[in-house]
Write a protein that holds these residues in place. Structure first.
Motif, mmCIF file in Angstrom:
data_model
loop_
_atom_site.group_PDB
_atom_site.id
_atom_site.type_symbol
_atom_site.label_atom_id
_atom_site.label_comp_id
_atom_site.label_asym_id
_atom_site.label_seq_id
_atom_site.Cartn_x
_atom_site.Cartn_y
_atom_site.Cartn_z
ATOM 1 N N LEU A 1 -42.880 59.657 -41.726
ATOM 2 C CA LEU A 1 -43.804 60.701 -41.301
ATOM 3 C C LEU A 1 -44.024 60.513 -39.805
ATOM 4 O O LEU A 1 -44.575 59.497 -39.373
ATOM 5 C CB LEU A 1 -45.138 60.619 -42.041
ATOM 6 C CG LEU A 1 -46.222 61.590 -41.570
ATOM 7 C CD1 LEU A 1 -45.826 63.036 -41.855
ATOM 8 C CD2 LEU A 1 -47.575 61.267 -42.211
ATOM 9 N N VAL A 2 -43.568 61.461 -39.016
ATOM 10 C CA VAL A 2 -43.724 61.390 -37.563
ATOM 11 C C VAL A 2 -45.055 62.024 -37.183
ATOM 12 O O VAL A 2 -45.347 63.158 -37.571
ATOM 13 C CB VAL A 2 -42.557 62.106 -36.848
ATOM 14 C CG1 VAL A 2 -42.790 62.131 -35.340
ATOM 15 C CG2 VAL A 2 -41.235 61.410 -37.174
ATOM 16 N N VAL A 3 -45.858 61.281 -36.431
ATOM 17 C CA VAL A 3 -47.190 61.745 -36.018
ATOM 18 C C VAL A 3 -47.199 61.936 -34.503
ATOM 19 O O VAL A 3 -46.852 61.013 -33.752
ATOM 20 C CB VAL A 3 -48.278 60.739 -36.437
ATOM 21 C CG1 VAL A 3 -49.645 61.199 -35.942
ATOM 22 C CG2 VAL A 3 -48.292 60.559 -37.949
ATOM 23 N N LEU A 4 -47.587 63.128 -34.067
ATOM 24 C CA LEU A 4 -47.690 63.438 -32.643
ATOM 25 C C LEU A 4 -49.145 63.696 -32.289
ATOM 26 O O LEU A 4 -49.782 64.592 -32.858
ATOM 27 C CB LEU A 4 -46.853 64.669 -32.290
ATOM 28 C CG LEU A 4 -45.356 64.624 -32.606
ATOM 29 C CD1 LEU A 4 -44.672 65.877 -32.063
ATOM 30 C CD2 LEU A 4 -44.704 63.379 -32.046
ATOM 31 N N LEU A 5 -49.663 62.905 -31.361
ATOM 32 C CA LEU A 5 -51.034 63.048 -30.875
ATOM 33 C C LEU A 5 -50.983 63.325 -29.378
ATOM 34 O O LEU A 5 -49.910 63.479 -28.800
ATOM 35 C CB LEU A 5 -51.830 61.765 -31.136
ATOM 36 C CG LEU A 5 -51.778 61.186 -32.559
ATOM 37 C CD1 LEU A 5 -52.497 59.838 -32.592
ATOM 38 C CD2 LEU A 5 -52.415 62.147 -33.547
ATOM 39 N N THR B 1 -43.865 55.837 -44.338
ATOM 40 C CA THR B 1 -43.800 54.985 -43.160
ATOM 41 C C THR B 1 -44.179 55.867 -41.978
ATOM 42 O O THR B 1 -43.446 56.793 -41.619
ATOM 43 C CB THR B 1 -42.394 54.413 -42.943
ATOM 44 O OG1 THR B 1 -42.002 53.668 -44.095
ATOM 45 C CG2 THR B 1 -42.371 53.489 -41.726
ATOM 46 N N VAL B 2 -45.343 55.615 -41.443
ATOM 47 C CA VAL B 2 -45.905 56.465 -40.390
ATOM 48 C C VAL B 2 -45.415 55.972 -39.028
ATOM 49 O O VAL B 2 -45.509 54.785 -38.712
ATOM 50 C CB VAL B 2 -47.443 56.444 -40.437
ATOM 51 C CG1 VAL B 2 -48.023 57.249 -39.282
ATOM 52 C CG2 VAL B 2 -47.938 56.989 -41.771
ATOM 53 N N TYR B 3 -44.911 56.895 -38.238
ATOM 54 C CA TYR B 3 -44.486 56.595 -36.873
ATOM 55 C C TYR B 3 -45.349 57.425 -35.923
ATOM 56 O O TYR B 3 -45.187 58.651 -35.839
ATOM 57 C CB TYR B 3 -43.014 56.944 -36.662
ATOM 58 C CG TYR B 3 -42.058 56.149 -37.506
ATOM 59 C CD1 TYR B 3 -41.455 54.991 -37.000
ATOM 60 C CD2 TYR B 3 -41.748 56.530 -38.800
ATOM 61 C CE1 TYR B 3 -40.566 54.253 -37.779
ATOM 62 C CE2 TYR B 3 -40.868 55.802 -39.588
ATOM 63 C CZ TYR B 3 -40.278 54.658 -39.065
ATOM 64 O OH TYR B 3 -39.406 53.922 -39.838
ATOM 65 N N VAL B 4 -46.284 56.770 -35.236
ATOM 66 C CA VAL B 4 -47.102 57.442 -34.230
ATOM 67 C C VAL B 4 -46.325 57.363 -32.916
ATOM 68 O O VAL B 4 -46.271 56.312 -32.272
ATOM 69 C CB VAL B 4 -48.482 56.791 -34.086
ATOM 70 C CG1 VAL B 4 -49.335 57.554 -33.075
ATOM 71 C CG2 VAL B 4 -49.191 56.718 -35.436
ATOM 72 N N VAL C 1 -37.451 65.475 -40.853
ATOM 73 C CA VAL C 1 -38.603 64.626 -41.132
ATOM 74 C C VAL C 1 -39.827 65.480 -41.428
ATOM 75 O O VAL C 1 -39.888 66.670 -41.093
ATOM 76 C CB VAL C 1 -38.907 63.690 -39.950
ATOM 77 C CG1 VAL C 1 -37.757 62.749 -39.693
ATOM 78 C CG2 VAL C 1 -39.249 64.499 -38.688
ATOM 79 N N ARG C 2 -40.801 64.855 -42.047
ATOM 80 C CA ARG C 2 -42.114 65.458 -42.191
ATOM 81 C C ARG C 2 -42.946 65.041 -40.983
ATOM 82 O O ARG C 2 -42.782 63.944 -40.459
ATOM 83 C CB ARG C 2 -42.755 65.043 -43.508
ATOM 84 C CG ARG C 2 -41.867 65.438 -44.668
ATOM 85 C CD ARG C 2 -42.515 65.458 -46.010
ATOM 86 N NE ARG C 2 -41.566 66.022 -46.985
ATOM 87 C CZ ARG C 2 -41.882 66.437 -48.194
ATOM 88 N NH1 ARG C 2 -43.130 66.355 -48.617
ATOM 89 N NH2 ARG C 2 -40.975 66.949 -48.999
ATOM 90 N N MET C 3 -43.836 65.922 -40.572
ATOM 91 C CA MET C 3 -44.532 65.708 -39.306
ATOM 92 C C MET C 3 -45.996 66.100 -39.426
ATOM 93 O O MET C 3 -46.345 67.093 -40.065
ATOM 94 C CB MET C 3 -43.839 66.529 -38.207
ATOM 95 C CG MET C 3 -44.397 66.332 -36.819
ATOM 96 S SD MET C 3 -43.369 67.156 -35.546
ATOM 97 C CE MET C 3 -41.907 66.110 -35.583
ATOM 98 N N LEU C 4 -46.849 65.287 -38.813
ATOM 99 C CA LEU C 4 -48.278 65.556 -38.673
ATOM 100 C C LEU C 4 -48.571 65.598 -37.182
ATOM 101 O O LEU C 4 -48.259 64.636 -36.466
ATOM 102 C CB LEU C 4 -49.099 64.460 -39.344
ATOM 103 C CG LEU C 4 -50.611 64.479 -39.123
ATOM 104 C CD1 LEU C 4 -51.247 65.701 -39.759
ATOM 105 C CD2 LEU C 4 -51.255 63.202 -39.671
#
Length: 253
Positions: free
Chosen positions: A16-20, A48-51, A83-86
């Motif tokens: 899970l790719v996380v973009l902040l 598996t979260v990837y910030v 990928v899934r993305m937040l």
């Protein structure tokens, strides 16, 4: 580093790719790191979260499309398949651009506190931030306008934000990203997004007003919108409903 991009990871399972958006083009440290990892903790129980953060030293002429291309390259070289993305706030602007420009890379997308372009209050605050940074002044007090509509609250918050800039003298990377977002308007290209998309928005978001959020969802095929009435921009991400709502969508096969 992920193809030159700083990142933090936690959890097990599919990516899970996380973009902040962070002031620095680097992994957060101290309280900011604790807060970030606390926010993604519920997601790390399923993924598996990837910030992933932006690389430092981007050219000042960088556009949102340029930023999306940087992240797209990192995703292509790191993961197999989409990928899934937040993506949250300005991270959501980057994610929208990425999903439109590289539709084969994003399978399922949860956006929060964002839209296809900035609202007038958000744009004014970010431009003031940029102007203060160019003048060598601490820029963060400019952001008080997007947190609360209360004049007293803004005065108090400006002081706290001024203190938050202590020890941080170079705001070049933040200015580059905010300049890119100032020129960002994806409303004419939302139909290019193929990922299943959910947008979670606060009813009183001053940065990306609810009307712009509705326009964004209406432009993306089959996109969904969840509104938290009465919630501000930042309060959307700390709302107790946020993680369960996002996870229900991300884990839906």
């Amino acid at each position: 580093m992920m193809n030159g991009l700083p990142y933090l990871s936690a959890g097990t399972g599919p990516p899970l790719v996380v973009l902040l958006h962070t002031p620095q083009a680097a992994n957060p440290t101290g309280l900011a790191r604790w807060s970030t990892m606390r926010m993604v903790r519920p997601f790390s129980e399923h993924f598996t979260v990837y910030v992933v953060n932006r690389p430092p030293g981007l050219p000042p002429t960088t556009t949102m499309a340029d930023l999306a291309a940087v992240y797209a390259q990192a995703i292509t070289t790191t993961f197999e398949g989409p990928v899934r993305m937040l993506a949250i706030s300005t991270g959501g602007s980057i994610a929208l651009q990425l999903a439109a420009d590289h539709p084969d890379l994003v399978d399922r997308l949860v956006l929060a506190g964002t839209a296809a372009t900035l609202g007038p209050v958000g744009r004014r605050a970010q431009r003031t931030y940029i102007e203060r940074a160019h003048q060598g002044r601490r820029p963060s007090p400019a952001l008080a306008e997007i947190v609360t509509e209360s004049e007293i609250g803004r005065r108090l918050l400006k002081g706290l934000l001024w203190l938050s800039d202590s020890g941080q003298k170079d705001h070049t990377d933040a200015v580059t990203v905010l300049n890119a977002e100032d020129g960002f308007d994806l409303r004419g290209r939302l139909h290019d997004i193929k990922a299943a998309t959910l947008l979670i928005q606060g009813g009183k978001d001053l940065v990306y007003p609810l009307e712009l959020a509705r326009q964004t969802v209406e432009g993306i095929p089959d996109a969904q919108l969840i509104v938290y009435p009465g919630q501000s921009h930042s309060a959307t991400f700390t709302d107790k409903r946020f993680a369960p709502d996002a996870l229900a969508f991300l884990t839906d096969s």
